[in-house]
Design an enzyme around this catalytic site. Structure first.
Site, PDB file in Angstrom:
ATOM      1  N   LYS A  95      16.314  23.299   6.827  1.00  0.00           N
ATOM      2  CA  LYS A  95      14.800  23.289   7.484  1.00  0.00           C
ATOM      3  C   LYS A  95      14.662  24.328   8.745  1.00  0.00           C
ATOM      4  O   LYS A  95      15.450  24.196   9.791  1.00  0.00           O
ATOM      5  CB  LYS A  95      14.392  21.959   7.681  1.00  0.00           C
ATOM      6  CG  LYS A  95      12.822  21.748   8.004  1.00  0.00           C
ATOM      7  CD  LYS A  95      12.523  20.352   8.145  1.00  0.00           C
ATOM      8  CE  LYS A  95      11.051  20.125   8.177  1.00  0.00           C
ATOM      9  NZ  LYS A  95      10.618  18.815   8.331  1.00  0.00           N
ATOM     10  N   SER A 104       6.892  17.062   5.178  1.00  0.00           N
ATOM     11  CA  SER A 104       7.111  18.466   5.549  1.00  0.00           C
ATOM     12  C   SER A 104       8.176  19.338   5.133  1.00  0.00           C
ATOM     13  O   SER A 104       8.194  20.486   5.154  1.00  0.00           O
ATOM     14  CB  SER A 104       6.919  18.604   7.259  1.00  0.00           C
ATOM     15  OG  SER A 104       7.968  18.094   7.805  1.00  0.00           O
ATOM     16  N   SER A 124       8.388  12.812   6.265  1.00  0.00           N
ATOM     17  CA  SER A 124       8.753  14.196   5.920  1.00  0.00           C
ATOM     18  C   SER A 124      10.049  14.543   5.224  1.00  0.00           C
ATOM     19  O   SER A 124      10.264  15.485   4.788  1.00  0.00           O
ATOM     20  CB  SER A 124       8.623  15.211   7.148  1.00  0.00           C
ATOM     21  OG  SER A 124       7.331  15.230   7.264  1.00  0.00           O
TER      22      SER A 124
END
Ligand SMILES: [Mg+2]
Ligand SMILES: [Zn+2]
Lengths: 94, 489, 483
Positions: free
Chosen positions: B79, B160, B184
């Protein structure tokens, strides 16, 4: 409406974000909506409740007082404006 | 080698160990996949050169049968919230679009030490603020899953950690890291038919992970199955002297306990999670989940979490408040974007106006407001107190049960562009994941079925602090009995 | 109430409170391992924490916590077993995180006090609190027309903010308070207290009121870097406030700067907009929990502080309170004195130390007597004066040369050929010579003009080149004249 134009202006100034007129207007409505929604919390009885600062329950660990060397080039490597190993900003008047 | 796509970490490791494939081969296979699926927009930065170097080193280790790490030679996505040394790290924001860290996050460092191979930095909602991956400066991420009813409709991957979830679901990498502040990891995992694990607050170091809300942020793995999740979590977490909120609690050998079953485990079912807007397919799936666990010898217990409905408003005070301070450093002076202005104040204001997207601005504004003079007690302090009540709810529940089973999200993946007009509607995605975040508890989302449209549903298991093991055991049972891997194909 | 401002209408009392920022003597910073060394190249002691880079996290330095506790104990203050770090939010280019990590509602040290010797006598000044916080970097504004330059070397260094009660009433009390606080910090070793280097920085809160009236609105004057300027700033600011009130205006609460060139205070531009610091607990840092045992241990290790030392000096050495006060104000001086005074006459030691040596130190701008002259070297000089080998007068004359030479006292005496003549016969011979040469005077003396005694002494000293032992000359001459 707890947030009016002057409050939006004040918060935007504290947050250092320039807002266009339209953005301010939008944000005013959105923020009010969000605040109305979180206002629900007022109904929760918290008279005898301690605020919870953290879910982390271990004592703070402390570091020994030892020096690690640093690298000036690294620290300045992402700077948008620099000169002679200083970060440069538009002149500040105190 | 035609089905490399379907490999899990554990399967790939076996092939690597018996040298049926090399890490370089595996890595190159994913280069092609990534290049063929650019339309999903999973990666912000591809790091193929880096990946080749890393996979060669892994192959050397396999050859010498020496120092083989838990993730040796396994290509993953990272990420783009984790700082990677000399590799661009953006947090999905324009303000960091050219930022190159000179340091490595502890989580990524741990993964490299266990032999993982970096394919690239995955897309995310800007500063991890979002539930649909629609707030990234680098554009939407598309979910590889399609609705049976509308094959052309592009669906959100959740957020997210949407880039990570979508990349794993589309087999662009074997696994990926995520970060979870209010859901997330779990929510995108659920939307993409994957396993998403948010460990106990303090398990994974936050050092080098770009902060959204420091008291909530936790890193975790997004994987294809529960066993992979346990392997990757073990590789990610460590006690870290560089993070004052990193725990010294012993780290169990997670992969060892995954398959131990749920016999005798007491599973709590909270009434309060039957929320408004809970999709009937999701609710039905929840009931199945209860039956599956029961059938394997778990004891089902009704519990109450009375302050559940206060969790989301509490979260939307605390997280923005912390974010408003955490994002103050993006001022255009030492790194990141700088816009010009007639004086310093204008430089600040223009830089932040141009560098941040709408959702980030909204949250900074809310956070600034709830901390400002005259409102602190009514909002911020109040929320801290309600947070205590929510945490106490869980403590009381865990006197009666060992874990809690709930749906991960009220609904399934929705279309890109939906729920965009009203931030509140988007926030409701997190209603079932946020309570465990506020209490700092470990929680896993495991895929458990498909809805009428053929889209994945996830179930969430929440356990006591530092009891990730129970999460894994229960999730494994659900994974097996839901037969999700068969449904998927 | 000896100090007041005379306005048109009445006398005004000045009420003063101080916020002192003392940089902790530690090798590394409060929350990062970068060096705190002074005077390094710009941005050469800055890591990702000090520069507020994304993903950076603070980790506290044990030594800074310890020094804060020791300082709290030295200020007779309550140590809080649980304290909390907060973020103070504002934008400034030398504040990299966009907030300062400080302590707001729950500081590490609570209320305490220190004692000053004011004109009216001993006065107890309340300490409200002491908290730990990060220092900011440095902005350089005067190098360039368009730009300011930022050096973050100081960013993140550990500060103790020590806040006093508004118990001070005059510029001289403020000066005494700062000197006393500085002295205590230096005794404890927690801070160098060097105002020029900026490791002791003082903000003064100034307000005025008619006697016994309610407190007036205060203005804070920031960062004044010498005690002299602090006194000037207070005087100016107090008069400014009196003028405002007497002309019917009000004093606005403001942050002001002192312009030492003009001798004026002025409102700070950058602080004009009302600040809303939005303090909240830093989620990166758990509460700081101290163990009672640690505090008890530190208490036992605490050095003897100036107040106690002063009393002991007076009692042990029978010296005057005034002298004791001077001797204890610097730890090094007190230690020097104690070494020097052992088996010597305290009065003589005090006279020489506070007289000749201090004036030398002042001239050379030195703090530590040891750095000018060793106790052994100085002690030998005093011993030679004491046993009559060297006259007090000569010793004073040659003192500077002596300090700056490599010679011991006895070597100096030898080299200068100025061993004092203490031989009885030699002195008697000199007396006879002088009396022979001055028969007329002798007659006058004998007929009652006793003043001439001094004349004879002078003549004897002259022919001895000043080396004759004055006491012996006195005694022997008296004896001879009685004949
Ligand atoms: Mg202050
Ligand atoms: Zn301060």
């Amino acid at each position: 409406m707890s947030i009016d134009n002057s409050v939006v202006k004040k918060i935007a100034n504290l947050s250092k974000i320039n807002l266009s007129e339209k953005e301010s207007e939008n944000l005013k409505h959105e923020l009010n909506k969000i605040l109305d929604w979180v206002d629900d919390l007022k109904k929760v009885d918290t008279k005898m409740v301690e605020p919870m600062l953290s879910v982390f329950n271990e004592n703070m660990k402390m570091r020994d007082d030892k020096v690690e060397l640093t690298n000036t080039d690294e620290i300045l490597s992402n700077a948008p404006d620099k000169k002679e190993n200083f970060f440069v900003v538009p002149k500040v008047i105190e | 080698m035609s089905n490399l796509s379907d490999l899990t970490i554990s399967q790939a490791k076996e092939l690597l160990l018996n040298r049926s494939i090399s890490s370089v081969e595996l890595t190159k296979f994913f280069f092609d996949k990534i290049s063929n699926f650019k339309n999903l927009n999973c990666f912000i930065t591809e790091t193929f050169d880096q990946a080749l170097k890393m996979s060669k080193i892994s192959d050397e280790k396999y050859k010498l049968k020496k120092d083989i790490g838990l993730m040796e030679g396994i290509p993953i996505g990272m990420k783009d919230l984790f700082c990677t040394n000399q590799i661009k790290t953006t947090a999905g924001s324009k303000i960091l679009k050219n930022f190159i860290p000179f340091y490595e996050s502890t989580v990524s460092k741990n993964l490299w030490e266990e032999g993982a191979v970096l394919l690239g930095k995955t897309n995310l909602d800007e500063f991890a603020m979002g539930s649909a991956n629609t707030t990234s400066f680098f554009g939407n991420v598309v979910n590889p899953w399609k609705s049976k009813n509308d094959i052309d409709k592009k669906l959100v991957p959740g957020g997210s950690s949407g880039g990570s979830a979508s990349a794993v679901a589309a087999d662009l990498c074997l696994a990926a890291t995520g970060s979870d502040t209010g859901g997330s990891i779990r929510q995108p995992a659920s939307f993409c038919g994957l396993v998403g694990m948010k460990p106990t607050y303090g398990r994974c170091s936050r050092f080098g992970m770009i902060a959204f809300a420091s008291s909530l942020d936790q890193a975790g793995p997004i994987t294809k199955d529960v066993l992979d999740s346990s392997i990757m979590l073990k590789s990610m977490c460590s006690y870290d002297k560089k993070d004052s909120t990193s725990s010294k609690m012993e780290i169990p050998d997670f992969p060892k306990i995954v398959k131990l079953g749920v016999k005798g485990i007491r599973v709590g079912i909270p009434d309060e999670y039957i929320v408004d807007g809970l999709n009937s397919n999701v609710n039905d799936n929840w009931q199945k989940g209860i039956e599956w666990l029961k059938s394997e010898g778990a004891e089902i217990i009704e519990i109450n979490l009375p302050h559940t409905q206060s969790a989301l408003p509490t979260y939307y005070i605390l997280a923005p408040a912390e974010a408003s301070a955490n994002l103050a450093r993006y001022d255009g002076i030492r790194f990141g974007l700088r816009e010009i202005g007639k004086d310093l104040d204008e430089v600040y204001k223009n830089t932040r106006a141009s560098g941040f997207g709408n959702e980030v601005k909204r949250r900074i504004m809310i956070g600034t407001y709830v901390l400002s003079a005259g409102y602190y007690d009514a909002y911020y302090l109040k929320a801290l107190k309600v947070r205590k009540l929510i945490s106490d709810d869980f403590s009381k529940a865990f006197e009666k049960c060992d874990c809690i089973l709930t749906p991960t999200t009220p609904g399934v993946a929705f279309g890109i562009g939906e729920k965009q007009d009203d931030p509140l509607e988007m926030y409701l995605n997190d209603v079932l994941t946020v309570p465990a975040s506020l209490a700092g508890l470990p929680a896993i989302s495991v895929p458990s079925g498909l809805n009428d449209e053929g889209l994945p549903i996830g179930l969430q298991i929440v356990a006591r602090p530092f009891d990730e093991e129970t999460c894994f055991k229960a999730a494994f049972v659900i994974e097996q009995l839901s037969n999700f891997n068969k449904l998927k194909n | 109430m000896s100090y007041f401002i005379r306005g048109h209408e009445s006398k005004w009392e000045v009420v003063l409170g101080l916020e002192v920022h003392a940089q902790i003597n530690s090798l590394s910073k409060l929350f990062s391992p970068s060096s705190t060394g002074y005077g390094a190249e710009p941005n050469s002691q800055v890591n990702l924490i000090d520069a507020g880079m994304p993903g950076a996290l603070p980790v506290i330095n044990q030594e800074c916590v310890k020094q804060a506790v020791i300082t709290g104990l030295g200020l007779n203050a309550k140590i809080n077993l649980k304290s909390i770090f907060d973020r103070k939010n504002y934008f400034y280019p030398d504040l990299p995180q966009g907030y300062q990590i400080s302590q707001f509602e729950n500081p590490i040290v609570g209320s305490g006090h220190l004692i000053i010797e004011a004109e009216e006598g001993t006065k107890k000044i309340g300490i409200t609190r002491l908290h730990l916080e990060q220092d900011a970097g440095k902005s350089i504004h005067d190098q360039d027309f368009e730009n300011s330059f930022i050096d973050l070397n100081r960013s993140g260094c550990a500060l103790m903010e020590i806040v006093s009660e508004p118990d001070l009433r005059s510029p001289s009390e403020v000066s005494l308070y700062i000197k006393k606080l500085r002295s205590i910090l230096r005794y404890l070793g927690s801070c160098d207290g060097n105002m020029e280097k900026g490791n002791l920085r003082v903000d003064v809160n100034v307000s005025v009121r008619r006697f016994d009236a309610e407190l007036g609105t205060r203005c804070e004057i920031k960062n004044i870097n010498s005690i002299k300027f602090i006194q000037q700033a207070i005087e100016y600011e107090a008069r400014r406030q009196v003028k405002l009130i007497e002309s019917g205006k009000i004093v606005e609460q403001q942050t002001r700067l002192f312009d030492s060139q003009k001798g004026e205070t002025r409102a700070m531009r950058s602080k004009e907009e009302s600040h809303d610091y939005r303090y909240f607990p830093d989620p990166d840092l758990p509460p700081l929990i101290l163990e009672k045992k640690m505090i008890e241990d530190l208490k036992l290790q605490l050095p003897e502080l100036p107040d106690k030392k002063k009393i002991r000096f007076i009692e042990t050495y029978g010296i005057k309170k005034y002298d004791a006060e001077i001797l204890v104000s610097e730890k090094e001086v007190a230690e020097y004195f104690e070494k020097l005074v052992s088996d010597r006459d305290p009065k003589m030691v005090v006279t020489w130390l506070t007289g000749e040596l201090f004036s030398y130190l002042n001239k050379k701008n030195l703090d530590n007597p040891q750095s000018a002259i060793s106790v052994e070297k100085f002690g030998e000089l005093l011993d030679l004066i004491n046993d009559g080998t060297l006259s007090n007068r000569l010793a004073k004359e040659l003192f500077v040369e002596f300090i700056e030479s490599n010679m011991s006292a006895s070597e100096l005496v030898k080299k200068k050929g100025m061993v004092q003549i203490s031989d009885e016969n030699e002195i008697i011979n000199m007396i006879e010579t002088v009396l022979d040469q001055n028969q007329k005077m002798l007659e006058e003396y004998r007929s009652g003009k006793e003043k001439l005694f001094g004349f004879f002494v002078g003549q004897i000293m002259k022919i001895s080149n000043g080396k004759a032992n004055p006491q012996m000359v006195n005694t022997l001459l008296t004896k001879r004249l009685k004949k």
